[in-house]
Motif scaffolding. Structure first.
Motif, PDB file in Angstrom:
ATOM      1  N   GLU A  30       0.772  -1.158  -0.052  1.00  0.00           N
ATOM      2  CA  GLU A  30       0.008  -0.016  -0.128  1.00  0.00           C
ATOM      3  C   GLU A  30       0.970   1.323  -0.017  1.00  0.00           C
ATOM      4  O   GLU A  30       0.414   2.283  -0.707  1.00  0.00           O
ATOM      5  N   LEU A  33       1.459   1.722  -3.429  1.00  0.00           N
ATOM      6  CA  LEU A  33       0.000   1.975  -4.401  1.00  0.00           C
ATOM      7  C   LEU A  33      -0.386   3.260  -4.302  1.00  0.00           C
ATOM      8  O   LEU A  33      -1.030   3.840  -5.020  1.00  0.00           O
ATOM      9  N   LYS A  34      -0.306   3.815  -2.794  1.00  0.00           N
ATOM     10  CA  LYS A  34      -0.953   5.270  -2.682  1.00  0.00           C
ATOM     11  C   LYS A  34      -0.255   6.195  -3.570  1.00  0.00           C
ATOM     12  O   LYS A  34      -1.201   7.263  -3.655  1.00  0.00           O
ATOM     13  N   ARG A  37      -1.369   5.006  -7.586  1.00  0.00           N
ATOM     14  CA  ARG A  37      -2.733   5.191  -8.191  1.00  0.00           C
ATOM     15  C   ARG A  37      -2.559   6.534  -8.692  1.00  0.00           C
ATOM     16  O   ARG A  37      -3.195   6.632  -9.973  1.00  0.00           O
ATOM     17  N   ALA A  41      -3.214   7.169 -12.984  1.00  0.00           N
ATOM     18  CA  ALA A  41      -4.232   7.909 -13.336  1.00  0.00           C
ATOM     19  C   ALA A  41      -4.215   9.089 -14.234  1.00  0.00           C
ATOM     20  O   ALA A  41      -4.784   9.196 -15.116  1.00  0.00           O
ATOM     21  N   LEU A  91      -4.865   0.699 -14.031  1.00  0.00           N
ATOM     22  CA  LEU A  91      -5.668   1.370 -13.081  1.00  0.00           C
ATOM     23  C   LEU A  91      -6.585   0.221 -12.362  1.00  0.00           C
ATOM     24  O   LEU A  91      -6.756   0.109 -11.216  1.00  0.00           O
ATOM     25  N   ILE A  94      -4.640  -2.243 -10.101  1.00  0.00           N
ATOM     26  CA  ILE A  94      -4.245  -1.546  -8.836  1.00  0.00           C
ATOM     27  C   ILE A  94      -5.400  -1.103  -8.034  1.00  0.00           C
ATOM     28  O   ILE A  94      -5.190  -0.371  -7.043  1.00  0.00           O
ATOM     29  N   ALA A  96      -7.421   1.498  -8.917  1.00  0.00           N
ATOM     30  CA  ALA A  96      -7.270   3.240  -9.064  1.00  0.00           C
ATOM     31  C   ALA A  96      -8.546   3.637  -9.946  1.00  0.00           C
ATOM     32  O   ALA A  96      -9.127   2.816 -10.703  1.00  0.00           O
ATOM     33  N   ARG A  97      -9.011   4.784  -9.512  1.00  0.00           N
ATOM     34  CA  ARG A  97     -10.283   5.249 -10.147  1.00  0.00           C
ATOM     35  C   ARG A  97      -9.618   6.043 -11.518  1.00  0.00           C
ATOM     36  O   ARG A  97      -8.706   6.701 -11.228  1.00  0.00           O
ATOM     37  N   CYS A 206       5.597   9.166  -6.706  1.00  0.00           N
ATOM     38  CA  CYS A 206       5.532   7.824  -7.076  1.00  0.00           C
ATOM     39  C   CYS A 206       6.586   7.276  -7.477  1.00  0.00           C
ATOM     40  O   CYS A 206       7.032   6.144  -7.034  1.00  0.00           O
TER      41      CYS A 206
END
Ligand SMILES: [Fe+2]
Ligand SMILES: [Fe+2]
Length: 254
Positions: A30, A33-34, A37, A41, A91, A94, A96-97, A206
């Motif tokens: 995480e 990932l945070k 994402r 995106a 996306l 993982i 993500a929106r 990132c």
């Protein structure tokens, strides 16, 4: 410029494209990932997710210069749409929106619209050069194989896009800029580092979360830019014009 070569390149580049195994086991932490994402995106929107065409007011001057060029530009942007599709699958993987808008993307589109097509082409080239570094660092540091495979596909396409720009710049001829074209190279380098700074501002967190270092990013940007300018000079010298540096010969297309 050899238009037939580029049409063939883009058509052949559609072959042997293994889709990343999006269903493969997934174990990114995480903490990565945070940051990954929002970064992916934003790229999903910016890399082919918006208008997949030249949008400068006078874009038709370039795209419509010949039927072959129209075909090349359409094939080029078809690959950009494919990047957005791949990033969309990433996306989903993982969790993500998708984003519908971002200030940097809006600024990017506004710049492209108000500038002439030559400037738009340069902006797109600069983004492709710095994005190559972004995807390369993800490919190098991310432990998720499908994401690395996706970066491999995109990097393969972007290498072709940058080479296409190199050919069109070399074919465009002697600079109308002063100091034998040195001003063209100076502005190109300056805008490239500005684009790199923008990329780091938006995506540096990132890349560092994945394990990349700022010095590595700067080194890769420098390498990618130098490689482009060196190869451009070689392409120019290989042409029919008298030998000269890249900067002496490409400024007309800035
Ligand atoms: Fe792309
Ligand atoms: Fe591209």
């Amino acid at each position: 410029m050899n238009h037939a070569k580029w049409i063939t390149h883009f058509q052949r580049n559609r072959e042997r494209r293994a889709e990343p195994d999006w269903a493969a086991p997934f174990n990114l932490p995480e903490s990565v990932l945070k940051h990954l994402r929002p970064s992916l995106a934003e790229y999903q929107l910016g890399d082919g997710g918006g208008p997949a065409c030249l949008i400068a007011g006078d874009a038709e001057q370039f795209r419509g210069s010949s039927e072959a060029m129209r075909q090349i530009v359409d094939l080029w942007f078809a690959e950009e749409r494919e990047h957005s599709r791949l990033l969309g699958r990433a996306l989903d993987r993982i969790g993500a929106r998708r984003v519908q808008g971002h200030w940097s993307f809006s600024a990017f589109l506004a710049c492209r619209r108000v500038m002439g097509v030559r400037a738009e082409l340069q902006v797109l080239l600069l983004v492709e050069i710095v994005s190559t570094v972004y995807y390369r660092l993800i490919q190098r540091h991310c432990t998720d194989q499908p994401l690395r495979d996706m970066c491999g596909l995109i990097l393969r396409d972007e290498a072709g896009h940058i080479a296409f720009h190199r050919d069109r710049l070399a074919a465009a001829g002697v600079s109308g800029w002063g100091l034998g074209g040195a001003l063209w190279e100076l502005q190109f380098r300056g805008f490239c580092f500005a684009a790199a700074a923008m990329l780091w501002l938006n995506h540096g967190r990132c890349l560092t979360a994945l394990g990349a270092r700022p010095t590595e990013f700067v080194r890769e940007i420098h390498r990618e830019l130098s490689r482009f300018l060196w190869r451009l000079g070689r392409t120019v010298q290989a042409g029919t014009r008298p030998a000269g540096s890249a900067s002496q010969l490409v400024g007309q297309s800035a």
